[in-house]
Design an enzyme around this catalytic site. Structure first.
Site, mmCIF file in Angstrom:
data_model
loop_
_atom_site.group_PDB
_atom_site.id
_atom_site.type_symbol
_atom_site.label_atom_id
_atom_site.label_comp_id
_atom_site.label_asym_id
_atom_site.label_seq_id
_atom_site.Cartn_x
_atom_site.Cartn_y
_atom_site.Cartn_z
ATOM 1 N N LYS A 51 5.113 -14.281 -0.103
ATOM 2 C CA LYS A 51 5.097 -13.954 -1.369
ATOM 3 C C LYS A 51 6.341 -13.682 -2.079
ATOM 4 O O LYS A 51 7.358 -13.192 -1.343
ATOM 5 C CB LYS A 51 4.130 -12.835 -1.713
ATOM 6 C CG LYS A 51 2.475 -13.343 -1.430
ATOM 7 C CD LYS A 51 1.511 -12.322 -1.629
ATOM 8 C CE LYS A 51 0.191 -12.532 -1.077
ATOM 9 N NZ LYS A 51 -0.843 -11.523 -1.667
ATOM 10 N N TYR A 97 -5.715 -18.860 -7.384
ATOM 11 C CA TYR A 97 -6.392 -17.666 -7.272
ATOM 12 C C TYR A 97 -7.706 -17.795 -8.109
ATOM 13 O O TYR A 97 -8.306 -16.760 -8.271
ATOM 14 C CB TYR A 97 -5.591 -16.326 -7.671
ATOM 15 C CG TYR A 97 -4.650 -16.246 -6.279
ATOM 16 C CD1 TYR A 97 -5.260 -15.597 -5.157
ATOM 17 C CD2 TYR A 97 -3.473 -15.996 -6.392
ATOM 18 C CE1 TYR A 97 -4.506 -15.193 -4.137
ATOM 19 C CE2 TYR A 97 -2.595 -15.506 -5.449
ATOM 20 C CZ TYR A 97 -3.286 -15.279 -4.089
ATOM 21 O OH TYR A 97 -2.473 -14.804 -3.219
ATOM 22 N N PHE A 152 -7.900 -7.079 -10.856
ATOM 23 C CA PHE A 152 -6.407 -7.287 -10.349
ATOM 24 C C PHE A 152 -5.977 -8.842 -10.817
ATOM 25 O O PHE A 152 -4.582 -9.001 -10.394
ATOM 26 C CB PHE A 152 -6.128 -6.892 -9.014
ATOM 27 C CG PHE A 152 -6.986 -7.750 -8.065
ATOM 28 C CD1 PHE A 152 -6.830 -8.951 -7.785
ATOM 29 C CD2 PHE A 152 -8.445 -6.885 -7.406
ATOM 30 C CE1 PHE A 152 -7.444 -9.576 -6.736
ATOM 31 C CE2 PHE A 152 -8.926 -7.680 -6.433
ATOM 32 C CZ PHE A 152 -8.677 -8.979 -6.197
ATOM 33 N N ARG A 207 -4.499 -14.424 10.106
ATOM 34 C CA ARG A 207 -4.862 -13.145 9.474
ATOM 35 C C ARG A 207 -4.739 -11.960 10.349
ATOM 36 O O ARG A 207 -4.433 -10.910 9.830
ATOM 37 C CB ARG A 207 -6.360 -13.334 8.876
ATOM 38 C CG ARG A 207 -6.361 -14.162 7.736
ATOM 39 C CD ARG A 207 -7.851 -14.466 6.938
ATOM 40 N NE ARG A 207 -8.031 -13.065 6.612
ATOM 41 C CZ ARG A 207 -7.753 -12.829 5.254
ATOM 42 N NH1 ARG A 207 -7.112 -13.606 4.372
ATOM 43 N NH2 ARG A 207 -8.211 -11.691 4.597
ATOM 44 N N THR A 261 -4.883 -6.277 4.170
ATOM 45 C CA THR A 261 -4.478 -6.390 2.556
ATOM 46 C C THR A 261 -3.615 -5.418 2.338
ATOM 47 O O THR A 261 -2.501 -5.655 1.520
ATOM 48 C CB THR A 261 -5.699 -6.968 1.803
ATOM 49 O OG1 THR A 261 -6.649 -7.620 2.314
ATOM 50 C CG2 THR A 261 -5.145 -7.314 0.309
ATOM 51 N N ARG A 276 2.221 -7.307 7.258
ATOM 52 C CA ARG A 276 2.187 -6.442 6.037
ATOM 53 C C ARG A 276 2.821 -5.147 6.377
ATOM 54 O O ARG A 276 3.281 -4.400 5.620
ATOM 55 C CB ARG A 276 0.739 -6.311 5.633
ATOM 56 C CG ARG A 276 0.442 -7.807 4.708
ATOM 57 C CD ARG A 276 -0.968 -8.062 4.502
ATOM 58 N NE ARG A 276 -1.296 -8.882 3.511
ATOM 59 C CZ ARG A 276 -2.371 -9.690 3.241
ATOM 60 N NH1 ARG A 276 -3.294 -9.292 4.026
ATOM 61 N NH2 ARG A 276 -2.384 -10.636 2.170
ATOM 62 N N ASN A 301 2.242 -7.710 -1.325
ATOM 63 C CA ASN A 301 1.895 -7.543 0.247
ATOM 64 C C ASN A 301 2.502 -8.549 1.246
ATOM 65 O O ASN A 301 1.745 -8.998 2.072
ATOM 66 C CB ASN A 301 0.294 -7.251 0.274
ATOM 67 C CG ASN A 301 -0.507 -8.593 -0.148
ATOM 68 O OD1 ASN A 301 0.032 -9.161 -0.565
ATOM 69 N ND2 ASN A 301 -1.789 -8.161 0.044
ATOM 70 N N HIS A 323 0.212 -14.346 2.152
ATOM 71 C CA HIS A 323 -1.098 -14.996 1.905
ATOM 72 C C HIS A 323 -1.525 -15.744 3.026
ATOM 73 O O HIS A 323 -0.693 -16.387 3.799
ATOM 74 C CB HIS A 323 -1.259 -15.793 0.690
ATOM 75 C CG HIS A 323 -2.574 -16.618 0.516
ATOM 76 N ND1 HIS A 323 -3.734 -15.947 0.255
ATOM 77 C CD2 HIS A 323 -2.814 -17.697 0.936
ATOM 78 C CE1 HIS A 323 -4.796 -16.850 0.215
ATOM 79 N NE2 HIS A 323 -4.089 -17.969 0.966
ATOM 80 N N GLU A 329 -7.245 -24.980 -0.205
ATOM 81 C CA GLU A 329 -5.866 -24.405 -0.399
ATOM 82 C C GLU A 329 -4.754 -25.234 -0.044
ATOM 83 O O GLU A 329 -3.726 -25.346 -0.722
ATOM 84 C CB GLU A 329 -5.591 -23.048 0.188
ATOM 85 C CG GLU A 329 -6.637 -21.854 -0.421
ATOM 86 C CD GLU A 329 -6.305 -20.495 0.295
ATOM 87 O OE1 GLU A 329 -5.635 -20.456 1.391
ATOM 88 O OE2 GLU A 329 -7.337 -19.631 -0.179
HETATM 89 P P1 RTP Z 1 -4.471 -13.059 0.499
HETATM 90 O O1 RTP Z 1 -5.694 -13.760 -0.334
HETATM 91 O O2 RTP Z 1 -3.383 -13.061 -0.573
HETATM 92 O O3 RTP Z 1 -4.379 -13.408 1.912
HETATM 93 O O4 RTP Z 1 -4.799 -11.558 0.607
HETATM 94 P P2 RTP Z 1 -6.469 -11.077 1.084
HETATM 95 O O5 RTP Z 1 -7.332 -12.039 1.467
HETATM 96 O O6 RTP Z 1 -6.227 -10.002 2.497
HETATM 97 O O7 RTP Z 1 -6.972 -10.359 -0.127
HETATM 98 P P3 RTP Z 1 -7.963 -10.846 -1.357
HETATM 99 O O8 RTP Z 1 -9.089 -10.005 -1.471
HETATM 100 O O9 RTP Z 1 -8.243 -12.385 -1.086
HETATM 101 O O10 RTP Z 1 -6.952 -10.662 -2.604
HETATM 102 C C1 RTP Z 1 -5.948 -11.454 -2.930
HETATM 103 C C2 RTP Z 1 -4.875 -10.573 -3.333
HETATM 104 O O11 RTP Z 1 -5.093 -9.836 -4.376
HETATM 105 C C3 RTP Z 1 -4.423 -8.529 -4.451
HETATM 106 N N1 RTP Z 1 -5.438 -7.490 -4.405
HETATM 107 N N2 RTP Z 1 -5.078 -6.652 -5.254
HETATM 108 N N3 RTP Z 1 -5.324 -3.934 -6.642
HETATM 109 C C4 RTP Z 1 -6.443 -4.537 -5.760
HETATM 110 O O12 RTP Z 1 -7.508 -3.815 -5.384
HETATM 111 C C5 RTP Z 1 -6.300 -5.762 -4.929
HETATM 112 N N4 RTP Z 1 -6.954 -6.132 -4.220
HETATM 113 C C6 RTP Z 1 -6.486 -7.543 -3.847
HETATM 114 C C7 RTP Z 1 -3.589 -8.553 -3.106
HETATM 115 O O13 RTP Z 1 -2.137 -8.988 -2.983
HETATM 116 C C8 RTP Z 1 -4.302 -9.548 -2.315
HETATM 117 O O14 RTP Z 1 -3.532 -10.120 -1.385
HETATM 118 MG MG MG Z 2 -7.881 -13.860 0.160
#
Ligand code: RTP
Ligand code: MG
Length: 142
Positions: free
Chosen positions: A11, A51, A59, A87, A93, A104, A114, A117, A128
């Site tokens: 990122k 996304y 968010f 992962r 996250t 991370r 963070n 992805h 994706e």
């Molecule tokens: P990613 O998709 O980026 O690999 O991350 P992830 O699966 O761990 O998290 P996901 O739930 O898919 O959320 C995608 C991205 O959105 C941001 N986020 N912000 N402020 C919040 O509560 C929040 N929750 C998620 C994070 O940057 C996350 O990587």
């Molecule tokens: Mg995700």
């Protein structure tokens, strides 16, 4: 164990800190192969399309703004259990909850910035990868 492919994005925060090499090294050290890679500076619409699954989340706007705030390094990683393996390497996250030694924990600033992805399941990985790469751009074994 199944050979899988997963989509990784380094990122804008991690690219800005010159951490591309260190992060790719972790993937390679874990036995994942980089079978496609490119740098892009996504438009807000391109980030939003990627996304789209999070469209209704509070968010979403911030996430799209952040992901289009600077260049990213997008790659396809291939290997045994690549989706779960990536992962594990990434960590939680929220970097405050990420295990020590994960990407991370070591490179992320916040839940928004963070560092990386990674796809979360086989179906999302396939979608994706096809969002960013054509078949001809992927050099892995078929
Ligand atoms: P990613 O998709 O980026 O690999 O991350 P992830 O699966 O761990 O998290 P996901 O739930 O898919 O959320 C995608 C991205 O959105 C941001 N986020 N912000 N402020 C919040 O509560 C929040 N929750 C998620 C994070 O940057 C996350 O990587
Ligand atoms: Mg995700």
């Amino acid at each position: 164990m199944a050979t899988e492919r997963t989509l990784s994005i380094i990122k804008p925060d991690a690219v800005a800190k010159n951490a591309i090499g260190a992060i790719l090294q972790r993937f390679e050290n874990a036995g994942l192969r980089i079978v496609a890679a490119k740098m892009m500076h996504l438009s807000p619409a391109q980030a939003g399309g990627f996304y789209a699954v999070h469209k209704e989340r509070p968010f979403y706007g911030e996430l799209c703004a952040f992901m289009s705030s600077g260049p990213v390094l997008i790659s396809v990683l291939e290997g045994d259990n690549a989706i779960a393996r990536n992962r594990e390497l990434m960590g939680a996250t929220d970097p405050r909850k990420a295990e020590a030694g994960t990407i991370r924990a070591d490179f992320a600033e916040s839940i928004d910035a963070n560092a990386v992805h990674g796809s979360d399941a086989a179906e999302t990985a396939a979608w994706e990868i096809s969002y960013f790469f054509s078949q001809l751009e992927i050099a892995g074994r078929e």
